[in-house]
Design an enzyme around this catalytic site. Structure first.
Site: not given
Ligand code: GLN
Length: 536
Positions: A14, A151, A189-190, A382, A385, A508, A510
């Site tokens: 993997s 699986e 290569t096996k 999140c 903050m 988020h 990102e």
């Molecule tokens: N735990 C926090 C919430 O549920 C922040 C979640 C997070 O950072 N994605 O609001």
């Protein structure tokens, strides 16, 4: 053009990079002008990865439509710049849940419900759900796990069946490992031969074999693999270790992966892919003019994958600023009142990561105080903050024991509290506030300067929120809400206007940064780190 299906399976080991190969192929086909999407089939029984611990499975990636998905979907979006959706990630758990739900509703009219045909039909339907939209020339389907796993058997069987019904419109790429034995200085290569044999036993003949390798695979080895694995020599390609994942599309172009896929499907394409933008990105990535060190403070730092999208967003934002962003992963549990200075003083900026639960919270709050007091650029995402709000409440408003009710339900100052809608929910999977919501930005704020737009949409994954009962007190003391979800009256962004650059976002950012479209908040945050460094 009718939809064509490209399957990517993996053998031998993997973590060979099926996701990156799939994303690179999509990138090349898009650069040739085709419409492409990528789907990930995951063989585990969780309905989605939302309930999986990041230690087990890395980051949970969230799509625009609020699906909690495998982190490979993040690569797909970063490489293709096309949003994915709920349909792009299907697990065994999801398939069984849907089949069993149908069975309970009497859908099968008394039939015995079996793996073949019911489960395999459902898998085929999930694959075709993307093809049937008419939006794509190619659907690339990455099958998670390794051939030979119990699986993944139903998925392989579904591909075998789907191949029969779509002659000429499917290609199977098998990614294997060609290990190098240091003692004898030989590539072997096996393992590839064995893994193709396993695939053949399950009824699938690969069309193209991509060999993951640390050293160049020469012509004679390629011929040997071709001979033993029943493919044409020109269909044996190598995927050599790359400096950066973003080199892989170019490397695969040089190997001819996209050409070979088109040839196998008898598709004539005179147009070579336009890779100018990508090459320019790689040039800037390789030769940065500046550098900054940014602390990424979280509790899953032993594992890079837990913060994949944040780390990649910094790569994109670094390139936009022609700046190398050195990320220092700092464990929030290791930050305390005695050592914070030593842990943080060399940083040019601090990012406090998303997260859940109590562990490491106090370390995050100490780091935020340090950033706030010392004018160090700060971005909180999140939970990051939410911690910034708690820190301000405790240390500026002097509300001792202020907290989030996630961590202390009895706090006298619940400055972060559970969203009203969340209070009635008891189930765990897919029940948070998920996906993209609009947010209105306050003109003149740092966020507005970054986005250059009053209305944005960002993706969410949380249950708790800023408690509006305290908003007036916060704003009076200097922490202001600069981004609001108007219809739900939720604070989405907080800032300290008196600080050099201090921004916390409930969403988020990102998840939306891609190579073609780096994220404005990250770009401006890196710029702030550069400015901070130059003024040190
Ligand atoms: N735990 C926090 C919430 O549920 C922040 C979640 C997070 O950072 N994605 O609001």
């Amino acid at each position: 053009m009718e939809t064509h299906y490209i399957f990517v399976t993996g053998g031998v080991a993997s973590s060979l990079g099926k996701g990156i190969i799939s994303a690179s192929l999509a990138n090349l086909l898009i650069a040739r002008g085709y419409r492409v999407t990528i789907q990930k089939l995951d063989p585990y029984i969780n309905v989605d990865p939302g309930t999986l611990n990041p230690y087990e499975h890395g980051e949970c990636y969230v799509t625009e439509d609020g699906a909690e998905t495998d982190l490979d979907l993040g690569h797909y979006e970063r490489f293709t710049n096309i949003p994915t959706s709920q349909k792009n990630n299907v697990t065994t758990g999801r398939i069984y849940l849907d089949v069993i739900t149908k069975e309970r509703q009497g859908y099968f009219l008394g039939q015995t419900v079996q793996v073949i045909p019911h489960i395999t039909d459902e898998i085929q339907n999930s694959i075709k759900a993307l093809g049937n939209t008419g939006n794509f020339d190619f659907v690339i389907i990455e099958i998670g796990g390794t051939v030979g796993d119990i699986e993944s058997l139903p998925f392989i069987e579904a591909v075998r069946q789907l191949r029969w019904g779509n002659a000429g419109r499917t290609v199977i790429i098998h990614l294997t490992l060609v290990p190098f034995l240091a003692a004898t200085k030989e590539l072997k290569t096996k393992p590839t031969q064995h893994s193709v044999k396993t695939l053949l036993e399950q009824g699938l003949q690969p069309d193209i074999i991509v060999c993951r390798t640390e050293h160049d695979i020469n012509e004679s080895l390629r011929k040997k693999i071709a001979l033993f694995c029943n493919v044409e020599p020109q269909s044996v390609l190598q995927s050599i270790d790359a400096k950066s994942i973003y080199d892989v599309p170019i490397l695969m172009y040089k190997e001819g992966l996209d050409r070979e896929v088109l040839r196998k499907m008898n598709i004539v394409c005179d147009k070579e892919p336009n890779l100018d933008y990508w090459k320019e990105f790689l040039r800037k990535l390789e030769y940065p003019k500046h550098s900054v060190t940014i602390g990424l403070i979280g509790k899953y730092v032993e594992l890079n994958d837990a913060y994949k999208s944040i780390i990649e967003s910094f790569t994109h934002a670094g390139v936009a600023n022609e700046c190398k962003v050195k990320i220092e992963l700092i464990h929030s549990e290791h930050i305390n009142e005695e050592n914070y200075q030593q842990q943080l003083e060399h940083l040019d900026a601090i990012l406090v990561a998303p997260g859940f639960g109590t562990r490491g919270i106090e370390g995050k709050i100490i780091a935020i105080k340090y950033a706030r007091v010392n004018n160090i650029p700060f971005l909180g995402i999140c939970l990051g903050m939410q911690c910034a709000v708690i820190e301000f409440a405790r240390n500026v408003l002097k509300w001792k024991d202020a907290h989030s009710t996630e961590i202390n339900p009895d706090t006298p100052y619940p400055v972060i509290d559970m969203m009203e809608k969340q209070k009635k929910i008891s189930g765990m999977g897919g029940t948070m506030r998920l996906g993209a919501y609009p947010c209105a930005l306050k003109k003149g704020s740092k966020a507005f300067t970054a986005y250059q737009n009053e209305n944005i949409r960002e993706r969410h994954r949380h249950r708790y929120e800023f408690n509006n009962n305290y908003l007036a007190d916060f704003e009076k003391a200097g922490l202001v809400a600069t981004g609001i979800n108007k219809s739900q009256n939720l604070v989405e962004i907080i800032e300290l206007p008196s600080h050099f650059w201090f921004v916390g976002v409930q969403f988020h950012p990102e998840y939306k940064s891609t190579v073609m479209k780096n994220h404005p908040l990250f770009v401006v945050f890196v710029k702030a780190a550069m400015q901070y460094k130059s003024g040190k």
